[in-house]
Design an enzyme around this catalytic site. Structure first.
Site, PDB file in Angstrom:
ATOM      1  N   CYS A  85       0.822  -1.223   0.000  1.00 19.78           N
ATOM      2  CA  CYS A  85       0.000   0.000   0.000  1.00 19.78           C
ATOM      3  C   CYS A  85       0.854   1.270   0.000  1.00 19.78           C
ATOM      4  O   CYS A  85       0.320   2.373  -0.081  1.00 19.78           O
ATOM      5  CB  CYS A  85      -0.925   0.008   1.211  1.00 19.78           C
ATOM      6  SG  CYS A  85      -1.928  -1.463   1.313  1.00 19.78           S
ATOM      7  N   HIS A 334      -9.203   3.712  -1.044  1.00 18.57           N
ATOM      8  CA  HIS A 334      -7.823   3.234  -0.928  1.00 18.57           C
ATOM      9  C   HIS A 334      -7.450   2.330  -2.109  1.00 18.57           C
ATOM     10  O   HIS A 334      -7.349   1.112  -1.963  1.00 18.57           O
ATOM     11  CB  HIS A 334      -7.690   2.502   0.422  1.00 18.57           C
ATOM     12  CG  HIS A 334      -6.324   2.018   0.753  1.00 18.57           C
ATOM     13  ND1 HIS A 334      -5.154   2.573   0.255  1.00 18.57           N
ATOM     14  CD2 HIS A 334      -5.909   0.995   1.587  1.00 18.57           C
ATOM     15  CE1 HIS A 334      -4.110   1.925   0.745  1.00 18.57           C
ATOM     16  NE2 HIS A 334      -4.542   0.965   1.540  1.00 18.57           N
TER      17      HIS A 334
HETATM   18  N1  COA Z   1     -16.486   1.406   4.262  1.00 18.70           N
HETATM   19  C1  COA Z   1     -17.732   1.877   4.025  1.00 18.70           C
HETATM   20  N2  COA Z   1     -18.645   1.214   3.272  1.00 18.70           N
HETATM   21  C2  COA Z   1     -18.256   0.043   2.724  1.00 18.70           C
HETATM   22  C3  COA Z   1     -16.971  -0.487   2.911  1.00 18.70           C
HETATM   23  C4  COA Z   1     -16.077   0.241   3.730  1.00 18.70           C
HETATM   24  N3  COA Z   1     -14.850  -0.232   3.952  1.00 18.70           N
HETATM   25  N4  COA Z   1     -16.872  -1.654   2.242  1.00 18.70           N
HETATM   26  C5  COA Z   1     -18.065  -1.841   1.647  1.00 18.70           C
HETATM   27  N5  COA Z   1     -18.899  -0.829   1.933  1.00 18.70           N
HETATM   28  C6  COA Z   1     -20.294  -0.683   1.560  1.00 18.70           C
HETATM   29  C7  COA Z   1     -20.493  -0.886   0.074  1.00 18.70           C
HETATM   30  O1  COA Z   1     -20.463   0.352  -0.617  1.00 18.70           O
HETATM   31  C8  COA Z   1     -21.878  -1.510   0.057  1.00 18.70           C
HETATM   32  O2  COA Z   1     -22.846  -0.470   0.216  1.00 18.70           O
HETATM   33  P1  COA Z   1     -24.228  -0.500  -0.595  1.00 18.70           P
HETATM   34  O3  COA Z   1     -24.907  -1.770  -0.152  1.00 18.70           O
HETATM   35  O4  COA Z   1     -24.896   0.765  -0.157  1.00 18.70           O
HETATM   36  O5  COA Z   1     -23.826  -0.532  -2.031  1.00 18.70           O
HETATM   37  C9  COA Z   1     -21.928  -2.357   1.302  1.00 18.70           C
HETATM   38  O6  COA Z   1     -20.985  -1.735   2.202  1.00 18.70           O
HETATM   39  C10 COA Z   1     -21.547  -3.800   1.098  1.00 18.70           C
HETATM   40  O7  COA Z   1     -20.388  -3.838   0.317  1.00 18.70           O
HETATM   41  P2  COA Z   1     -19.635  -5.148  -0.077  1.00 18.70           P
HETATM   42  O8  COA Z   1     -18.905  -4.865  -1.356  1.00 18.70           O
HETATM   43  O9  COA Z   1     -20.546  -6.323  -0.036  1.00 18.70           O
HETATM   44  O10 COA Z   1     -18.570  -5.287   1.099  1.00 18.70           O
HETATM   45  P3  COA Z   1     -17.598  -6.481   1.284  1.00 18.70           P
HETATM   46  O11 COA Z   1     -18.108  -7.287   2.445  1.00 18.70           O
HETATM   47  O12 COA Z   1     -17.352  -7.173   0.009  1.00 18.70           O
HETATM   48  O13 COA Z   1     -16.250  -5.738   1.719  1.00 18.70           O
HETATM   49  C11 COA Z   1     -14.693  -5.253   3.452  1.00 18.70           C
HETATM   50  C12 COA Z   1     -16.141  -5.111   2.967  1.00 18.70           C
HETATM   51  C13 COA Z   1     -14.552  -4.484   4.746  1.00 18.70           C
HETATM   52  C14 COA Z   1     -14.348  -6.731   3.703  1.00 18.70           C
HETATM   53  C15 COA Z   1     -13.746  -4.663   2.375  1.00 18.70           C
HETATM   54  O14 COA Z   1     -14.086  -3.310   2.170  1.00 18.70           O
HETATM   55  C16 COA Z   1     -12.290  -4.796   2.775  1.00 18.70           C
HETATM   56  O15 COA Z   1     -11.693  -5.843   2.632  1.00 18.70           O
HETATM   57  N6  COA Z   1     -11.676  -3.709   3.231  1.00 18.70           N
HETATM   58  C17 COA Z   1     -10.274  -3.709   3.653  1.00 18.70           C
HETATM   59  C18 COA Z   1      -9.369  -3.469   2.488  1.00 18.70           C
HETATM   60  C19 COA Z   1      -7.935  -3.632   2.880  1.00 18.70           C
HETATM   61  O16 COA Z   1      -7.570  -4.537   3.613  1.00 18.70           O
HETATM   62  N7  COA Z   1      -7.060  -2.764   2.374  1.00 18.70           N
HETATM   63  C20 COA Z   1      -5.641  -2.825   2.651  1.00 18.70           C
HETATM   64  C21 COA Z   1      -5.388  -2.303   3.996  1.00 18.70           C
HETATM   65  S1  COA Z   1      -3.731  -2.516   4.538  1.00 18.70           S
END
Ligand code: COA
Length: 387
Positions: A85, A334
């Site tokens: 990242c 991100h």
């Molecule tokens: N913050 C706010 N809203 C989020 C979100 C987040 N991090 N992730 C998803 N959403 C929202 C989506 O927009 C969607 O909204 P909607 O229903 O109004 O369209 C809803 O939540 C569901 O989204 P979905 O795509 O099903 O979420 P997901 O379960 O596939 O993913 C996480 C959620 C948290 C697992 C994913 O965002 C993630 O892995 N984040 C971490 C990324 C990471 O590790 N980056 C590197 C860091 S070192």
């Protein structure tokens, strides 16, 4: 070493960008940066591009060459830089060093990631490769789990609460409302964050940065050259980079990231500044606990007091030290390879007085902090208007 400044910047809107391919995102950000710099593209002498996992996520490697090609800059030398990242920041830093050394006068820097073409599980596994594949990812510990361990330890040692972490999310989503390039334009209450469902306890959905497509680009020039083109070049006055163990098991403690402390010490020494001189900072809030640890490790608050300081509003737009005025990784999004370059762009916009509704009054010195993995790479940069 020669002084180096940013003379142009370009950003795409962050989010789920089904409308654009990776190369189109690169072209959009890159061409915007060249236009903003006012420099004829043919004067650019090299390209440095940051991306973390383009091969895994869309099957495209050789991103340095792709960026040069897309921007019509062949045959100049093009490089791909990867540090998870922090890929965008090491691209920026190496481009800066290439100018500082006297090898080049003007260099283009890009960062890009296209993360939404595959499902969230596959993205999670790809991102997990930024930690230790053998001792972490193989056993199912993806990034939410690794930062959850750090959060639990911080809670145990310092009494940090889930509400304090949630406050980071509320603040950064609020800041993102005023950033037209942000992924989310939606405010959340503390209750909504607290009830958003655990991803890896104690971290909930709204404690996590999202999965994002996007690109960012800047044009760097030796400061004496920059002044010929830009009314207000932004000088990088201190830059520090440090490494830490790839796995959490190797760390002396889990309540902070030592590489942040080391990189920031180097940056502050080079700039001959202290934390008190900084007017705003963009820090790596991949998870809300990461922002709390960062503001402590960077020396803005004492160890263990980051959560309380956030709760007291000290890091809000009108606080002692506004943190993540752009919305941060949490609200702005991100796209991992682009993040470090996008952080630098927020610093440029603030220091050029072009941040619109997010503008910090009398902003003179800005800081950016970008982390690769769970802290194995950290880059800290300090910026001011070129004198
Ligand atoms: N913050 C706010 N809203 C989020 C979100 C987040 N991090 N992730 C998803 N959403 C929202 C989506 O927009 C969607 O909204 P909607 O229903 O109004 O369209 C809803 O939540 C569901 O989204 P979905 O795509 O099903 O979420 P997901 O379960 O596939 O993913 C996480 C959620 C948290 C697992 C994913 O965002 C993630 O892995 N984040 C971490 C990324 C990471 O590790 N980056 C590197 C860091 S070192």
């Amino acid at each position: 070493m020669r002084s180096v400044s940013i003379v142009g910047q370009g950003l795409t809107r962050f989010g789920e960008r089904w409308d654009k391919s990776l190369r189109e995102l690169v072209a959009e950000a890159g061409l915007a940066a060249v236009k903003d710099s006012g420099i004829d593209g043919h004067k650019i002498e090299a390209v440095y591009g940051g991306t973390m996992a383009s091969g895994r996520l869309i099957g495209q490697e050789h991103i340095g060459a792709l960026i040069a090609d897309q921007m019509g800059l062949n045959p100049l030398p093009a490089h791909r830089m990867e540090a998870a990242c922090a890929s965008g920041s090491i691209a920026l830093r190496n481009a800066m060093l290439a100018i500082a050394s006297g090898e080049h006068d003007i260099v283009a820097v890009g960062g890009v990631e296209k993360m939404t073409e595959v499902d969230a599980g596959e993205v999670s596994t790809a991102l997990g490769g930024a930690g230790d594949q053998e001792t972490e990812l193989f056993h199912g510990a993806t990034f939410p789990a690794l930062y959850a361990l750090m959060a639990r330890r911080h809670m145990k040692e310092y009494g940090t609460t889930e509400e304090q972490m949630a406050t980071v999310s509320v603040k950064n989503h609020k800041n993102a409302m005023d950033n037209p390039y942000a992924q989310f334009h939606k405010e959340f209450t503390l209750d909504q964050v607290m009830n958003s469902g655990y991803v890896a306890s104690p971290l909930k959905l709204l404690d996590c940065s999202p999965i994002t497509d996007g690109a960012a680009a800047v044009i760097l020039a030796a400061t004496d050259v920059a002044k010929k083109y830009s009314e207000q070049p932004i000088e990088i006055i201190g830059s520090g980079q440090a490494s830490g163990t790839i796995a959490l098991t190797g760390r002396k403690n889990l309540t902070g990231i030592e590489a942040t402390t080391i990189a920031s010490k180097i940056a502050f020494e080079k700039a001959k500044l202290t934390q008190k001189d900084v007017d705003f900072a963009e820090v790596h809030d991949c998870f809300t606990i990461a922002e709390i640890m960062a503001i402590e490790d960077l020396g803005f608050f004492k160890k263990g007091e980051g959560g309380k300081a956030t709760e007291q509003g000290k890091t809000a737009m009108d606080g002692e030290i506004p943190i993540n005025t752009s919305g941060g990784l949490k609200g702005k999004g991100h796209p991992v390879g682009a993040t470090g370059v996008a952080q630098a762009i927020e610093a440029v916009q603030q220091l050029q007085n072009k941040a619109g509704k997010r503008q910090i009054k009398d902003a003179n010195i800005g800081l950016t902090h970008n982390v690769g993995g769970s802290g194995a790479t950290v880059v800290v940069n300090l910026y001011r208007r070129a004198q």
